[in-house]
Write an enzyme that holds these catalytic residues in place. Structure first.
Site, mmCIF file in Angstrom:
data_model
loop_
_atom_site.group_PDB
_atom_site.id
_atom_site.type_symbol
_atom_site.label_atom_id
_atom_site.label_comp_id
_atom_site.label_asym_id
_atom_site.label_seq_id
_atom_site.Cartn_x
_atom_site.Cartn_y
_atom_site.Cartn_z
ATOM 1 C CB THR A 196 32.723 50.870 35.751
ATOM 2 O OG1 THR A 196 32.134 50.573 37.029
ATOM 3 C CG2 THR A 196 33.615 52.106 35.880
ATOM 4 C CE1 TYR A 231 31.625 42.889 39.573
ATOM 5 C CE2 TYR A 231 33.853 42.133 39.070
ATOM 6 C CZ TYR A 231 32.990 43.122 39.516
ATOM 7 O OH TYR A 231 33.486 44.328 39.938
ATOM 8 C CB VAL A 245 37.661 46.049 32.882
ATOM 9 C CG1 VAL A 245 39.170 46.002 33.150
ATOM 10 C CG2 VAL A 245 37.200 44.694 32.346
ATOM 11 C CG HIS A 246 35.207 48.627 38.230
ATOM 12 N ND1 HIS A 246 33.848 48.728 38.054
ATOM 13 C CD2 HIS A 246 35.415 47.491 38.967
ATOM 14 C CE1 HIS A 246 33.240 47.712 38.657
ATOM 15 N NE2 HIS A 246 34.165 46.951 39.214
ATOM 16 C CG ASP A 247 40.726 50.392 38.379
ATOM 17 O OD1 ASP A 247 39.684 50.867 38.863
ATOM 18 O OD2 ASP A 247 41.543 49.724 39.044
#
Length: 324
Positions: A196, A231, A245-247
């Protein structure tokens, strides 16, 4: 044919973008959203989920609230009071109050019933702690076999975000994660921080999203910009004016599997280590004889991921409106 999926979330900023992508992409049929304790308390996660679906005009998608705590522990390995940083996740998303309501059925019971009724037809994407999944396995041992594929956002090989060894979703309920990785799912795909963090979204790309002027594009731009600021504050050595935006990467990978590059390896979860609790132990160098049980994404492609967000959140064309 559109791919059916259920999202298990702990909304959360990146969860909200994942929900919008899953709810609006023309190739996906978002059957339901289940909610678990995680980024914020489960009641807030549920409220944020309802706000997100209402905002994009998808209040027709049912929301089921699940576990408010880990399956064994009373709280996270380090209690919540000292854990989450609002620089990245907010207790309440900056969206209008929800007008829809959660369903009465608890999430694990719903998951058991939904996958039994449509065995092999629905993919489950889990982007929070795995408490709901472990609870469902406990009440329905056939649940893993009924799931077409399980895609998990979590874990890390060479990165971390909560301890030097662990990623939050796995660390938050390591016993649940251990049960899930031991279960006989047809296919597990793990999308860890290593992947990610290669699919970053920049401030300039947020401006591009906002220019579309749709509810999803403006909300996602605002949310991702909040993540960028978080971040930059928490990880000053990271890529400037960009954030993962990992998910949402997991949802994108369901639409286009080539967005991620995976290896089939063995994964187990550390539940006892003094310094390594919650670590995903990924045997990518085949140091053991353990059988591969997971397709782990070591890389992700930034350009097609951002392009998918932009295309999905852009205004519908006349032909798309007519087709719908």
């Amino acid at each position: 044919m559109r791919k059916k999926l259920i999202l298990d979330v702990d909304t959360g900023t990146d969860d909200a973008v994942a929900i919008m992508l899953a709810g609006l992409h023309p190739d996906l049929d978002l059957v339901a959203v289940t909610v678990v304790n995680g980024n914020v308390p489960v009641e807030n996660c549920t409220d944020n989920t309802l706000r997100t679906l209402d905002w994009i005009g998808r209040s027709d998608i049912p929301v089921y609230q699940g576990l408010s705590h880990p399956i064994v522990r009373e709280d996270f390995p380090t209690p919540r009071a000292t854990k989450r940083d609002p620089k990245v996740h907010m207790a309440v998303l900056p969206l209008p109050a929800a007008t829809s309501a959660k369903q009465d059925l608890p999430a694990p019971i719903f998951l058991s019933q939904a996958f039994a009724e449509q065995a092999g037809e629905i993919t489950l994407i889990a982007v929070g702690p795995l408490s709901n999944l472990a609870a469902t396995i406990a009440i329905d041992p056939r649940f893993p076999e009924n799931c077409a594929e399980l895609i998990i956002m979590g874990g890390a090989v060479n990165k971390s975000n909560i301890t030097p060894s662990a990623e939050f979703n796995i660390w938050a309920d390591p016993e649940a994660a251990a049960q899930v990785f031991r279960a006989p799912f047809r296919k597990i795909t793990l999308v860890p921080l290593d992947a990610t963090h290669e699919a970053l979204v920049s401030k300039d790309q947020c401006d591009m999203l906002r220019a579309h002027g749709t509810p999803a594009s403006t909300a996602s731009a605002d949310i991702i910009e909040h993540r960028i600021k978080g971040y930059e504050a928490n990880q000053p050595t990271g890529t400037p004016q960009s954030a993962p935006v990992h998910d949402a990467v997991c949802v994108a990978a369901l639409v286009d599997p080539q967005i991620i590059e995976t290896q089939h390896v063995n994964v187990v979860i550390e539940t006892l280590g003094e310094y390594t609790i919650g670590r995903t132990v990924v045997d990518h160098e085949r140091r053991t004889t353990r059988v591969p049980n997971c397709h782990v994404a070591f890389h992700a492609k930034r350009e097609p991921f951002v392009a998918m967000l932009s295309q999905t959140f852009a205004p519908a064309t006349p032909s798309q409106v007519k087709a719908s």
